[in-house]
Design a protein around this motif. Structure first.
Motif, PDB file in Angstrom:
ATOM      1  N   GLN A 168      13.825  32.625 -12.791  1.00 14.84           N
ATOM      2  CA  GLN A 168      12.739  32.461 -11.839  1.00 14.84           C
ATOM      3  C   GLN A 168      13.188  32.542 -10.387  1.00 14.84           C
ATOM      4  N   GLY A 169      14.456  32.755 -10.128  1.00 20.10           N
ATOM      5  CA  GLY A 169      14.935  32.892  -8.755  1.00 20.10           C
ATOM      6  C   GLY A 169      15.799  34.130  -8.632  1.00 20.10           C
ATOM      7  N   ASN A 170      15.709  34.793  -7.487  1.00 22.80           N
ATOM      8  CA  ASN A 170      16.505  35.996  -7.334  1.00 22.80           C
ATOM      9  C   ASN A 170      17.858  35.712  -6.692  1.00 22.80           C
ATOM     10  N   ALA A 171      18.125  34.449  -6.320  1.00 25.21           N
ATOM     11  CA  ALA A 171      19.386  34.103  -5.675  1.00 25.21           C
ATOM     12  C   ALA A 171      20.478  33.832  -6.712  1.00 25.21           C
ATOM     13  N   ARG A 172      21.680  34.267  -6.375  1.00 26.28           N
ATOM     14  CA  ARG A 172      22.844  33.876  -7.177  1.00 26.28           C
ATOM     15  C   ARG A 172      23.256  32.460  -6.775  1.00 26.28           C
ATOM     16  N   ILE A 173      23.818  31.718  -7.724  1.00 19.26           N
ATOM     17  CA  ILE A 173      24.389  30.405  -7.424  1.00 19.26           C
ATOM     18  C   ILE A 173      25.892  30.527  -7.579  1.00 19.26           C
ATOM     19  N   ILE A 174      26.603  30.396  -6.474  1.00 22.18           N
ATOM     20  CA  ILE A 174      28.068  30.501  -6.462  1.00 22.18           C
ATOM     21  C   ILE A 174      28.634  29.087  -6.479  1.00 22.18           C
ATOM     22  N   ILE A 175      29.463  28.768  -7.464  1.00 22.34           N
ATOM     23  CA  ILE A 175      30.071  27.436  -7.600  1.00 22.34           C
ATOM     24  C   ILE A 175      31.583  27.603  -7.575  1.00 22.34           C
ATOM     25  N   PHE A 176      32.250  26.977  -6.617  1.00 22.03           N
ATOM     26  CA  PHE A 176      33.714  27.074  -6.571  1.00 22.03           C
ATOM     27  C   PHE A 176      34.329  25.681  -6.453  1.00 22.03           C
ATOM     28  N   GLY A 177      35.576  25.552  -6.932  1.00 17.42           N
ATOM     29  CA  GLY A 177      36.246  24.257  -6.976  1.00 17.42           C
ATOM     30  C   GLY A 177      37.331  24.128  -5.929  1.00 17.42           C
ATOM     31  N   LEU A 178      37.544  22.898  -5.456  1.00 24.35           N
ATOM     32  CA  LEU A 178      38.611  22.580  -4.502  1.00 24.35           C
ATOM     33  C   LEU A 178      39.267  21.262  -4.909  1.00 24.35           C
ATOM     34  N   THR A 179      40.585  21.190  -4.741  1.00 19.34           N
ATOM     35  CA  THR A 179      41.367  20.011  -5.119  1.00 19.34           C
ATOM     36  C   THR A 179      42.131  19.491  -3.909  1.00 19.34           C
ATOM     37  N   THR A 180      42.270  18.167  -3.806  1.00 21.64           N
ATOM     38  CA  THR A 180      42.961  17.589  -2.661  1.00 21.64           C
ATOM     39  C   THR A 180      44.377  18.145  -2.507  1.00 21.64           C
ATOM     40  N   LYS A 181      44.725  18.477  -1.278  1.00 26.50           N
ATOM     41  CA  LYS A 181      46.069  18.988  -1.019  1.00 26.50           C
ATOM     42  C   LYS A 181      47.111  17.872  -1.082  1.00 26.50           C
TER      43      LYS A 181
END
Length: 505
Positions: A168-181
């Motif tokens: 129902q939506g034309n937008a992509r959902i981009i999910i990316f991960g980050l970890t504490t340095k």
């Protein structure tokens, strides 16, 4: 009537205009079509899969969490809303479940719970890289994300991101991960040898270059709420940050610019719920809250069945009382990660100094994970308080080096796991400067040599205490773990009392 006569030029123009407007309206409606989305999120369970028994009833636990998640998913399905479910890191370390199963039980439960993705937390490495990469990762039925962890050759270790798209939506959902340095100093350094933890903000800037304005960008992070704020300020292309690491209770989302930040406390006590209306990749409406997993919420039977079966591994021995305390032993995060030594911190550091026959002892607050209430003490209680397999290490430091260690502890922010619980050192803080009066009941001399008992975690430079690793002299590693010293003390036969704790100072 001829076809041509009916569709004369004025009429033809009118029909063309209507056709054009119809196409325009149709395309515009598609472009602005609203996506109704719910994000369910948790972070930092640290092995707290079971509910906690309270006077009012059981609270928390993954069984209650799944009940809440399933209710939301069912309601969303009826309303035509979509659901994403995230875990923002640190599944491991904190209870006997972690010590025995080393994360495999947590992964099994997360599979049942239907998580969309999980961020890599620093404690995912606590039982070594091999356990994470060969034991846990192959069992995961969800992606484990981190874009800023690389090998020394520059190769990414984990999947950096995933893409979701709903009908129902034309937008992509981009999910990316980050970890504490800071991972190399918040797990044992040997656990992350050969790995580089790049700056999360710089990594995020590189990732968003490949996103479009019409994308909904979600950062699934384990860097802490302060860093999440900096991330939102530095990378405004991120729409939502689902965070962990600092165990922060955010009753409603923080909004930094147009970026929403959420975090759901810790220890499986809450499920976060963020409802969104998204149009063209932009959040046009939102509402977020934390759902407390209280006594009124029933446990999901599937999770309960798994936990009941796995608890058989412990056997009755883990639940058998081995001693008793007549006072509350304070191991709460707020207390042990402050600049005061609690009765539990005092006792543990005393036991280390007594065992190593050292002038003083230090234990980092982050290694103490729970309090003990008045009454019987079981092995489960002790391994919940001290889930890490830290052995005792003895080394020598000069008086000035010892003062600099305490100075570092004082300068850390409240809540830092590097705050030290202390035995054998009498000191004060004046205008932020540490002044030591005595060590082992003798007047302090900056040039004198003092023996100090610490954990092997601190000895390896953990929590940023490089001075132990670089300057410690006459180092000796004992075989006994801090948890074993605690067990021996509890088993001696006499209840722990306030008077006895006072004698240990």
């Amino acid at each position: 009537m001829e076809f041509r006569a009916f569709f004369g030029r004025p009429v033809l123009r009118l029909w063309l205009i209507i056709l054009f407007l119809g196409l325009f309206v149709t395309q515009g409606s598609f472009a602005s079509e609203t996506l109704n989305l719910t994000i369910l999120h948790m972070n930092d369970p640290h092995g707290h899969y079971l509910p906690k028994k309270e006077k009012e009833g059981a609270t928390g636990g993954l069984g209650k969490a799944l009940t809440v998640m399933n209710r939301v998913r069912a309601a969303n399905a009826e309303q035509g809303k979509e659901t994403l479910t995230f875990m923002a890191g640190d599944l491991l370390t904190g209870t006997p479940f972690s010590a025995v199963f080393k994360g495999s039980l947590g992964v099994e439960l997360m599979n049942v719970m239907g998580f969309t993705a999980m961020a890599v937390g620093n404690h995912e490495f606590d039982y070594g890289q091999e356990n994470l990469m060969k034991n846990l990762l192959p069992r995961m039925e969800f992606p484990l994300l981190s874009a800023n962890i690389k090998t020394v050759k520059g190769e990414r270790v984990f999947k950096p991101s995933i893409v979701k798209k709903f009908p129902q939506g034309n937008a992509r959902i981009i999910i990316f991960g980050l970890t504490t340095k800071d991972t190399p100093v918040t797990t044992h350094p040997r656990n992350v040898e050969g790995l580089i933890f790049e700056d999360p903000i710089q990594t995020a800037k590189e990732i968003v270059k490949d996103t479009a304005d019409s994308d909904l960008v979600i950062a699934l992070t384990h860097i802490g709420v302060d860093q999440d704020v900096k991330l939102a300020e530095a990378v405004p292309e991120i729409d939502i940050i689902v965070g962990g690491h600092t165990h922060t209770n955010l009753p409603e989302p923080l909004k930094i610019g147009n970026t929403l930040i959420v975090q759901a406390d810790a220890y499986s006590e809450y499920v976060g719920k963020l409802d969104l209306e998204v149009s063209g990749g932009n959040v046009v409406k939102y509402h977020g809250k934390l759902i407390a997993l209280g006594p009124e919420i029933k446990e999901d039977p599937q999770v309960t069945a798994i936990l009941d079966e796995r608890q058989k591994v412990f056997g009755p021995e883990m639940q058998r009382p081995i001693g008793k305390t007549e006072i509350f032993l304070d191991g709460s995060m707020r207390s042990v990660r402050s600049d005061r030594t609690t009765n539990l911190g005092s006792m543990l550091s005393y036991l280390m100094a007594e065992y190593a026959k050292s002038d003083a002892a230090l234990i980092n607050g982050g290694s103490i994970r729970e309090s003990i209430n008045e009454g019987p003490i079981t092995l489960t209680d002790i391994y919940t308080v001290l889930p890490f397999s830290n052995i005792v290490v003895k080394m020598n430091l000069s008086g000035e080096e010892l003062r600099s260690v305490l100075q570092k502890s004082v300068e850390l922010k409240p809540g830092s796991g590097g705050k030290l619980q202390v035995h054998g050192i009498d000191y004060s803080v004046d205008n932020g400067i540490v002044k030591i009066t005595s060590v082992a009941d003798k007047p302090f001399q900056p040039s004198s040599e003092y023996s100090v008992a610490i954990s092997d975690f601190l000895a390896a430079g953990g929590d940023g205490y490089a001075i132990f690793k670089e300057n410690g002299r006459n180092r000796f590693n004992y075989e006994k773990q801090v948890s074993e010293l605690f067990i021996d003390f509890v088993q001696k036969g006499q209840p722990i009392t306030a008077a006895e704790i006072e004698k240990l100072k």
